[in-house]
Design an enzyme around this catalytic site. Structure first.
Site, PDB file in Angstrom:
ATOM      1  N   ASN A   1      54.894  49.266  28.230  1.00 35.25           N
ATOM      2  CA  ASN A   1      54.228  48.980  26.953  1.00 35.25           C
ATOM      3  C   ASN A   1      52.753  49.349  27.118  1.00 35.25           C
ATOM      4  O   ASN A   1      52.069  48.842  28.014  1.00 35.25           O
ATOM      5  CB  ASN A   1      54.378  47.474  26.666  1.00 35.25           C
ATOM      6  CG  ASN A   1      53.428  46.990  25.576  1.00 35.25           C
ATOM      7  OD1 ASN A   1      53.064  47.749  24.674  1.00 35.25           O
ATOM      8  ND2 ASN A   1      53.038  45.722  25.664  1.00 35.25           N
TER       9      ASN A   1
ATOM     10  N   LEU B   1      41.282  44.230  21.130  1.00 32.40           N
ATOM     11  CA  LEU B   1      41.260  43.030  21.980  1.00 32.40           C
ATOM     12  C   LEU B   1      40.292  43.234  23.141  1.00 32.40           C
ATOM     13  O   LEU B   1      40.470  44.138  23.955  1.00 32.40           O
ATOM     14  CB  LEU B   1      42.661  42.737  22.513  1.00 32.40           C
ATOM     15  CG  LEU B   1      43.743  42.590  21.440  1.00 32.40           C
ATOM     16  CD1 LEU B   1      45.067  42.195  22.076  1.00 32.40           C
ATOM     17  CD2 LEU B   1      43.320  41.570  20.385  1.00 32.40           C
ATOM     18  N   ALA B   2      39.282  42.388  23.178  1.00 34.43           N
ATOM     19  CA  ALA B   2      38.244  42.582  24.200  1.00 34.43           C
ATOM     20  C   ALA B   2      37.699  41.253  24.697  1.00 34.43           C
ATOM     21  O   ALA B   2      36.560  41.165  25.137  1.00 34.43           O
ATOM     22  CB  ALA B   2      37.116  43.425  23.622  1.00 34.43           C
TER      23      ALA B   2
ATOM     24  N   TYR C   1       0.321  64.077  42.450  1.00 34.41           N
ATOM     25  CA  TYR C   1       0.733  62.975  41.594  1.00 34.41           C
ATOM     26  C   TYR C   1      -0.033  63.089  40.293  1.00 34.41           C
ATOM     27  O   TYR C   1      -1.267  63.006  40.273  1.00 34.41           O
ATOM     28  CB  TYR C   1       0.478  61.599  42.233  1.00 34.41           C
ATOM     29  CG  TYR C   1       0.739  60.504  41.220  1.00 34.41           C
ATOM     30  CD1 TYR C   1       2.013  60.325  40.693  1.00 34.41           C
ATOM     31  CD2 TYR C   1      -0.285  59.695  40.743  1.00 34.41           C
ATOM     32  CE1 TYR C   1       2.266  59.379  39.718  1.00 34.41           C
ATOM     33  CE2 TYR C   1      -0.043  58.743  39.764  1.00 34.41           C
ATOM     34  CZ  TYR C   1       1.239  58.592  39.254  1.00 34.41           C
ATOM     35  OH  TYR C   1       1.476  57.663  38.279  1.00 34.41           O
TER      36      TYR C   1
ATOM     37  N   GLY D   1      39.297  39.206  26.984  1.00 41.77           N
ATOM     38  CA  GLY D   1      39.902  38.781  28.255  1.00 41.77           C
ATOM     39  C   GLY D   1      38.863  38.563  29.342  1.00 41.77           C
ATOM     40  O   GLY D   1      37.740  39.054  29.267  1.00 41.77           O
TER      41      GLY D   1
ATOM     42  N   ARG E   1      40.533  40.493  37.343  1.00 44.28           N
ATOM     43  CA  ARG E   1      40.801  41.402  38.453  1.00 44.28           C
ATOM     44  C   ARG E   1      39.605  42.312  38.766  1.00 44.28           C
ATOM     45  O   ARG E   1      39.576  42.973  39.785  1.00 44.28           O
ATOM     46  CB  ARG E   1      42.062  42.235  38.138  1.00 44.28           C
ATOM     47  CG  ARG E   1      43.328  41.407  38.166  1.00 44.28           C
ATOM     48  CD  ARG E   1      44.485  42.087  37.437  1.00 44.28           C
ATOM     49  NE  ARG E   1      44.429  41.900  35.982  1.00 44.28           N
ATOM     50  CZ  ARG E   1      45.362  42.326  35.129  1.00 44.28           C
ATOM     51  NH1 ARG E   1      46.410  42.982  35.584  1.00 44.28           N
ATOM     52  NH2 ARG E   1      45.230  42.125  33.829  1.00 44.28           N
TER      53      ARG E   1
ATOM     54  N   THR F   1      46.953  37.562  24.851  1.00 44.16           N
ATOM     55  CA  THR F   1      46.757  38.629  23.862  1.00 44.16           C
ATOM     56  C   THR F   1      47.313  38.240  22.483  1.00 44.16           C
ATOM     57  O   THR F   1      46.751  38.625  21.453  1.00 44.16           O
ATOM     58  CB  THR F   1      47.416  39.944  24.333  1.00 44.16           C
ATOM     59  OG1 THR F   1      48.757  39.656  24.777  1.00 44.16           O
ATOM     60  CG2 THR F   1      46.665  40.554  25.491  1.00 44.16           C
TER      61      THR F   1
HETATM   62  C1  UD1 Z   1      48.844  44.027  28.538  1.00 47.22           C
HETATM   63  C2  UD1 Z   1      50.251  43.772  27.990  1.00 47.22           C
HETATM   64  C3  UD1 Z   1      51.243  44.622  28.773  1.00 47.22           C
HETATM   65  C4  UD1 Z   1      50.840  46.088  28.704  1.00 47.22           C
HETATM   66  C5  UD1 Z   1      49.394  46.290  29.137  1.00 47.22           C
HETATM   67  C6  UD1 Z   1      48.964  47.703  28.822  1.00 47.22           C
HETATM   68  C7  UD1 Z   1      50.239  41.472  27.265  1.00 47.22           C
HETATM   69  C8  UD1 Z   1      50.644  40.084  27.562  1.00 47.22           C
HETATM   70  N1  UD1 Z   1      50.581  42.403  28.150  1.00 47.22           N
HETATM   71  O1  UD1 Z   1      48.839  43.562  29.869  1.00 47.22           O
HETATM   72  O2  UD1 Z   1      52.552  44.460  28.245  1.00 47.22           O
HETATM   73  O3  UD1 Z   1      51.717  46.850  29.524  1.00 47.22           O
HETATM   74  O4  UD1 Z   1      48.516  45.403  28.427  1.00 47.22           O
HETATM   75  O5  UD1 Z   1      47.641  47.961  29.272  1.00 47.22           O
HETATM   76  O6  UD1 Z   1      49.680  41.735  26.220  1.00 47.22           O
HETATM   77  N2  UD1 Z   1      42.632  39.898  25.889  1.00 47.22           N
HETATM   78  C9  UD1 Z   1      42.009  39.085  24.958  1.00 47.22           C
HETATM   79  N3  UD1 Z   1      42.272  37.757  24.984  1.00 47.22           N
HETATM   80  C10 UD1 Z   1      43.109  37.178  25.883  1.00 47.22           C
HETATM   81  C11 UD1 Z   1      43.743  38.019  26.838  1.00 47.22           C
HETATM   82  C12 UD1 Z   1      43.468  39.368  26.806  1.00 47.22           C
HETATM   83  O7  UD1 Z   1      41.254  39.548  24.116  1.00 47.22           O
HETATM   84  O8  UD1 Z   1      43.289  35.956  25.829  1.00 47.22           O
HETATM   85  C13 UD1 Z   1      42.330  41.330  25.872  1.00 47.22           C
HETATM   86  C14 UD1 Z   1      41.723  41.839  27.169  1.00 47.22           C
HETATM   87  O9  UD1 Z   1      40.306  41.780  27.111  1.00 47.22           O
HETATM   88  C15 UD1 Z   1      42.219  43.256  27.252  1.00 47.22           C
HETATM   89  C16 UD1 Z   1      43.526  43.229  26.471  1.00 47.22           C
HETATM   90  O10 UD1 Z   1      43.532  42.040  25.713  1.00 47.22           O
HETATM   91  O11 UD1 Z   1      41.323  44.159  26.630  1.00 47.22           O
HETATM   92  C17 UD1 Z   1      44.748  43.249  27.396  1.00 47.22           C
HETATM   93  O12 UD1 Z   1      44.681  42.119  28.262  1.00 47.22           O
HETATM   94  P1  UD1 Z   1      45.047  42.194  29.793  1.00 47.22           P
HETATM   95  O13 UD1 Z   1      44.927  40.863  30.373  1.00 47.22           O
HETATM   96  O14 UD1 Z   1      44.319  43.315  30.436  1.00 47.22           O
HETATM   97  O15 UD1 Z   1      46.598  42.545  29.669  1.00 47.22           O
HETATM   98  P2  UD1 Z   1      47.494  43.316  30.728  1.00 47.22           P
HETATM   99  O16 UD1 Z   1      47.856  42.398  31.823  1.00 47.22           O
HETATM  100  O17 UD1 Z   1      46.872  44.602  31.091  1.00 47.22           O
HETATM  101 CA    CA Z   2      44.871  45.497  30.787  1.00 46.37          CA
END
Ligand code: UD1
Ligand code: CA
Length: 462
Positions: free
Chosen positions: A171, A9-10, A368, A12, A16, A80
């Site tokens: 998690n 998953l990449a 140089y 997001g 932040r 996610t």
């Molecule tokens: C997520 C988990 C959390 C866990 C944590 C561990 C969820 C809802 N929560 O939270 O339980 O403790 O990871 O690090 O999953 N992403 C997408 N599409 C989206 C949203 C996110 O591809 O629509 C990707 C982001 O790029 C990232 C990953 O999913 O690589 C995790 O997303 P992020 O928003 O960082 O989740 P956390 O709040 O860290």
């Molecule tokens: Ca994260």
């Protein structure tokens, strides 16, 4: 054993990070964050790796251009759970197990992933996810368990009650799952939560309600599962990874005088018995041979150094090659296209660019050397300048073997100095010099006796 597929998953937003750059392209030890989970995934030898991208999708794809990846576009970042659902098509014909990784959890090891997968397969679970106990679990999803210790679900930090927030088991965001259970559960998750997103961990509750088996594996090393959500976390992870890389090089026979100020990027190679002083940066594709010495304050990018090279205090090297037993510095700058032969000496305040220096040639002070080829055993005197640029084009200087270039000479390119030529001190060389010739500018030197006193007299005030 059944087939394996990986989803990373990449997509997001990385809100932040407060950045224009997609989070997974922020660099850790010189590589984009996404490089790390990809590398760990490959070690599992999966049949297919799908990476879900969205924010800055083209940029991310370009950064991993040559890789064998199935790219999945998540146009809107709805969470996610939604991201994984976007990858469903890519695994339509797929019978094996899936491992889901987070693009922002870089330190996860292939060993831990193998353990997760083994446990998942042994237990024939629908979903198995990785957990860890953290001293400071803030920000992570917390693992909810029954009094008997069975998993009942995951609650996100933002949605957690005061009591839930005290739970230290988190998690890790890393899962093994059977595709059928996974995609079925994803159909049932909602988005009624603080962020209005489809949360992947909600599949745990759904699967349990459907009577399926959920397992967890606790990571032995909680350091592996840390995520990068902020620049502060990125900096902390950089430090952690740097310490690990430094330990690996020391274990491999490299001396680091001050590991705390030694920065070695992922992908660098260093030979045995090389000794590295404080504040050294070895970056990009840099390689060092055996028995090299780096005194300290070195900033070295994409350089290839042979054996027993000595980088004296304070040097900058970029995209260059340095053969065995050469010495560089102190205070020297080797720019791209510099190729130093065996035993070459480059001394203080010397800058080189597109400069090829043959074996044993020396330029020990203030010079140089740009767009130049120099043979072996030549000596470039202090204050020598290759005048390679007329404001429009760059021109070449060619210098043969055993040439002596006197101090304070300017070589106006294009120009060639034959083997064994001598350039007298303070010569401006505009024309080619044949082998074995002396070149000098005629200049008469005059002395005016008593001149200083007269001069001062003229300028006296009042
Ligand atoms: C997520 C988990 C959390 C866990 C944590 C561990 C969820 C809802 N929560 O939270 O339980 O403790 O990871 O690090 O999953 N992403 C997408 N599409 C989206 C949203 C996110 O591809 O629509 C990707 C982001 O790029 C990232 C990953 O999913 O690589 C995790 O997303 P992020 O928003 O960082 O989740 P956390 O709040 O860290
Ligand atoms: Ca994260």
């Amino acid at each position: 054993m059944s087939d394996l597929g990986v989803i990373i998953l990449a997509a997001g937003l990385g809100k932040r990070m407060k950045s224009r750059v997609p989070k997974v392209l922020h660099r850790l030890a010189g590589k984009p964050l996404l490089f790390y989970p990809l590398r760990a995934a490959r070690e599992l030898r999966p049949k297919r790796i799908a990476v879900v991208i969205g924010r800055g999708a083209d940029e991310v794809r370009r950064a991993f251009d040559d890789e064998n990846i199935t790219w999945v576009l998540q146009e809107e970042q709805l969470g996610t759970g939604h991201a994984v659902r976007c990858a469903k098509e890519s695994f339509r014909d797929f019978a094996g197990d899936l491992v889901i990784l987070s693009g922002d959890v870089p330190l996860i090891s292939p060993q831990t992933l193998s353990e997760l997968l083994r446990w998942h397969r042994d237990r024939r679970a629908a979903v198995t996810f990785l957990t860890a106990s953290l001293e400071r679990p803030a920000g992570y999803g917390r693992v909810l368990r029954s009094a008997a210790g069975a998993v009942t679900g995951v609650v996100e930090d933002r949605d957690a009650s005061e009591a839930d927030r005290r739970i230290q088991e988190i998690n890790a965001g890393i899962y093994a799952a059977s595709p059928r259970s996974l995609f079925a559960a994803l159909e049932e998750i909602g988005n009624r939560n603080e962020q209005g997103e489809y949360y992947l961990p909600d599949i745990v509750g759904v699967a349990l309600r459907r009577g399926e088996k959920i397992e967890t594996v606790r990571a032995a090393d909680a350091g592996e599962i840390l995520g990068v959500n902020t620049r502060e976390e990125l900096a902390a992870m950089e430090k952690t990874l740097q310490e690990k890389i430094n330990r690996q090089w020391m274990a491999a026979g490299v001396t680091l005088k001050d590991p705390a100020t030694t920065y070695i990027e992922e992908g660098v190679a260093i030979g045995k018995d090389t000794v590295i002083g404080p504040n050294t940066h070895l970056l990009g594709r840099t390689t060092l041979g055996e028995g090299c010495r780096i005194d300290g304050n070195a900033y070295v990018t994409d350089a290839r150094l042979g054996n027993e090279v000595h980088l004296k205090f304070s040097v900058v090297l970029a995209d260059c090659q340095v053969a065995d037993k050469a010495a560089v510095g102190p205070f020297a700058h080797l720019r791209p296209g510099t190729v130093l032969g065996r035993g070459v000496h480059i001394g203080s305040f010397v800058e080189t660019k597109q400069a090829i220096l043959g074996e044993g040639t020396k330029a020990n002070h203030l010079a140089y050397l740009g767009d130049v080829t120099i043979g072996g055993e030549s000596n470039i005197g202090a204050g020598t300048i290759t005048c390679n640029y007329d404001g429009f084009r760059k021109y070449q200087t060619k210098i043969g073997d055993r040439v002596q270039v006197g101090s304070d000479s300017t070589l106006v390119a294009p120009v060639t100095l034959g083997d064994d030529a001598y350039v007298a001190t303070a010569t401006t060389v505009r024309h080619d010099v044949p082998a074995g010739a002396l070149v000098y500018n005629e200049r008469t030197e005059k002395v005016k006796e008593g001149w200083t006193e007269q001069f001062r007299e003229r300028h006296k005030k009042g």
